[in-house]
Design a protein around this motif. Structure first.
Motif, short mmCIF file in Angstrom:
data_model
loop_
_atom_site.label_atom_id
_atom_site.label_comp_id
_atom_site.label_asym_id
_atom_site.label_seq_id
_atom_site.Cartn_x
_atom_site.Cartn_y
_atom_site.Cartn_z
N HIS A 1 -8.60 -40.63 -0.64
CA HIS A 1 -8.31 -41.81 -1.32
C HIS A 1 -9.25 -42.89 -0.82
CE1 HIS A 1 -4.86 -39.53 -2.63
NE2 HIS A 1 -4.54 -39.39 -1.36
N SER A 2 -10.05 -43.38 -1.71
CA SER A 2 -11.13 -44.27 -1.33
C SER A 2 -10.71 -45.72 -1.20
CB SER A 2 -12.27 -44.16 -2.35
OG SER A 2 -11.81 -44.55 -3.62
N LYS A 3 -9.54 -46.09 -1.69
CA LYS A 3 -9.12 -47.48 -1.66
C LYS A 3 -7.96 -47.66 -0.70
CE LYS A 3 -11.99 -48.75 -4.94
NZ LYS A 3 -13.09 -49.68 -4.69
N ASP A 4 -8.00 -48.75 0.07
CA ASP A 4 -6.91 -49.02 0.99
C ASP A 4 -5.60 -49.18 0.22
OD1 ASP A 4 -8.86 -51.12 3.24
OD2 ASP A 4 -8.77 -48.95 2.95
N ARG B 1 -9.22 -44.70 7.73
CA ARG B 1 -8.17 -44.88 6.72
C ARG B 1 -6.97 -43.99 7.02
NH1 ARG B 1 -12.62 -45.85 3.07
NH2 ARG B 1 -12.43 -47.94 2.20
N LEU B 2 -7.20 -42.88 7.68
CA LEU B 2 -6.08 -42.02 8.07
C LEU B 2 -5.16 -42.75 9.04
CD1 LEU B 2 -4.54 -39.38 8.19
CD2 LEU B 2 -6.29 -38.48 9.74
N TRP B 3 -5.75 -43.38 10.07
CA TRP B 3 -4.93 -44.15 11.01
C TRP B 3 -4.28 -45.34 10.30
CZ3 TRP B 3 -3.05 -42.49 15.24
CH2 TRP B 3 -3.77 -41.63 16.09
N LYS B 4 -5.04 -46.00 9.42
CA LYS B 4 -4.50 -47.16 8.72
C LYS B 4 -3.32 -46.76 7.84
CE LYS B 4 -7.46 -50.14 7.30
NZ LYS B 4 -8.55 -50.83 6.53
N HIS B 5 -3.41 -45.57 7.27
CA HIS B 5 -2.31 -45.08 6.43
C HIS B 5 -1.14 -44.58 7.28
CE1 HIS B 5 -0.10 -42.75 3.43
NE2 HIS B 5 -0.19 -41.71 4.24
N ALA B 6 -1.43 -43.94 8.41
CA ALA B 6 -0.39 -43.27 9.20
C ALA B 6 0.38 -44.21 10.10
CB ALA B 6 -1.02 -42.15 10.04
N MET C 1 -14.60 -43.68 15.12
CA MET C 1 -14.08 -42.97 13.96
C MET C 1 -15.20 -42.32 13.16
SD MET C 1 -10.83 -43.20 14.22
CE MET C 1 -11.12 -43.25 16.00
N ALA C 2 -16.35 -43.00 13.08
CA ALA C 2 -17.49 -42.43 12.36
C ALA C 2 -18.01 -41.18 13.08
CB ALA C 2 -18.60 -43.47 12.24
N LYS C 3 -18.06 -41.23 14.41
CA LYS C 3 -18.50 -40.06 15.17
C LYS C 3 -17.49 -38.92 15.05
CE LYS C 3 -22.23 -42.02 16.87
NZ LYS C 3 -23.57 -41.66 16.36
N TYR C 4 -16.19 -39.25 15.08
CA TYR C 4 -15.17 -38.23 14.91
C TYR C 4 -15.32 -37.52 13.57
CZ TYR C 4 -12.45 -39.91 18.95
OH TYR C 4 -12.03 -40.24 20.21
#
Length: 302
Positions: free
Chosen positions: A20-23, A51-56, A204-207
């Motif tokens: 999902h590309s949108k917050d 976004r996974l952390w932001k969602h979770a 997060m980008a490196k992960y």
């Protein structure tokens, strides 16, 4: 649980509960327990960890996670000269000119020797490793009895694959080296200090890069993480007074498995109860830890 150790916990919770590309879309997809878990599974598959952390996590907990990220450096151990030299050598090998062919030429005779030496022993060694993992799971103080049972089931599915996979196959090894080289170049890590200095967004980008490389490596040896995530089917079991239980049925290496996840509702959205508990406990522990004395303060005390 340290925050840099929170990523494995997040993955474990999602696999036990199950991008999902949108917050705004991610927020909307937390409106039901099933939607909350499905969005997490989709984001995990995509490797969109921010976004996974932001969602979770609820907004306040997500903000704490970001703010606490650098605080962990208070406890970071300095990298020894030996470890620094070892990492530097490894990265030079992986990112140098014609790295894939050079590494394969170095690895090829070792693979043949290892196959002769360990071909018959490897299944036994893998069984011993599984027994050690199961013992660690059984002794864990952070996993519930249900989670321990679910992880044991996943290990039972992984054991035959690990025992039967041709780990010493040279064609697969060459493919794996290609993935390792491409991933190392994309990570572009120069030294250990770079890892410690990264902020949340850079981490997060490196992960995401490392996660993509790991998935490609596993696929070479017959384990498709994406197929497992795509196989998840979510069934609501109960929902009462802001608490819900959802069962995830999924297939791992052809073996059907299931797991149950408890969720809690906060401000109209659903979150994994275990993940939320661990994130808040980590934040409290980190805030309670005293900051180490600086060199200047140490001199002043003397």
């Amino acid at each position: 649980m340290r925050l840099r150790h929170a990523m494995p916990m997040l993955l474990a919770v999602l696999l036990l509960g199950a991008c999902h590309s949108k917050d705004e879309a991610a927020q909307a997809n937390g409106s039901t327990p099933q939607a909350a878990l499905q969005t997490s599974i989709d984001l995990l598959k995509a490797g969109d960890f921010d976004r996974l952390w932001k969602h979770a996590l609820p907004p306040a907990d997500y903000a704490n996670l970001r703010a606490d990220w650098r605080l962990q450096q208070r406890d970071a151990q300095p990298t020894s000269a030996e470890d620094r030299a070892r990492l530097d050598q490894s990265m030079r090998k992986l990112t140098g000119p014609d790295a894939e062919n050079r590494l394969y030429a170095e690895l090829q005779p070792k693979l043949a020797a290892m196959e002769l030496q360990y071909h018959d022993q490897l299944p036994v060694l893998i069984s011993m490793g599984e027994a050690m993992l199961k013992s660690a799971i059984a002794q864990s103080r952070t996993l519930s009895d249900v989670q321990k049972t679910q992880l044991d089931g996943a290990l039972d599915a992984l054991l035959p694959w690990a025992q039967q996979t041709p780990w010493f196959d040279q064609a697969r090894a060459k493919q794996a080296l290609g993935v390792a080289v491409a991933t190392a170049r994309q990570l572009d890590l120069k030294d250990p200090d770079q890892l410690h200095a990264m902020d949340f967004d850079a981490s997060m980008a490196k992960y995401a890069v490392a996660w993509g490389g790991l998935k490609r490596l596993l696929a070479i040896y017959g384990l498709s993480v994406d197929d497992t995530l795509d196989s998840v089917r979510l069934t609501p079991l109960s929902s009462t007074a802001g608490h819900a239980m959802v069962r995830a049925d999924y297939t791992l290496l052809g073996q059907p498995l299931s797991a149950e996840t408890a969720l809690v509702r906060e401000n109209g959205r659903w979150y994994s109860e275990d993940l939320l508990h661990n994130a808040r406990r980590s934040h409290r522990q980190l805030q309670q830890q005293p900051a180490p004395a600086t060199a200047a303060s140490a001199v002043a005390k003397d």
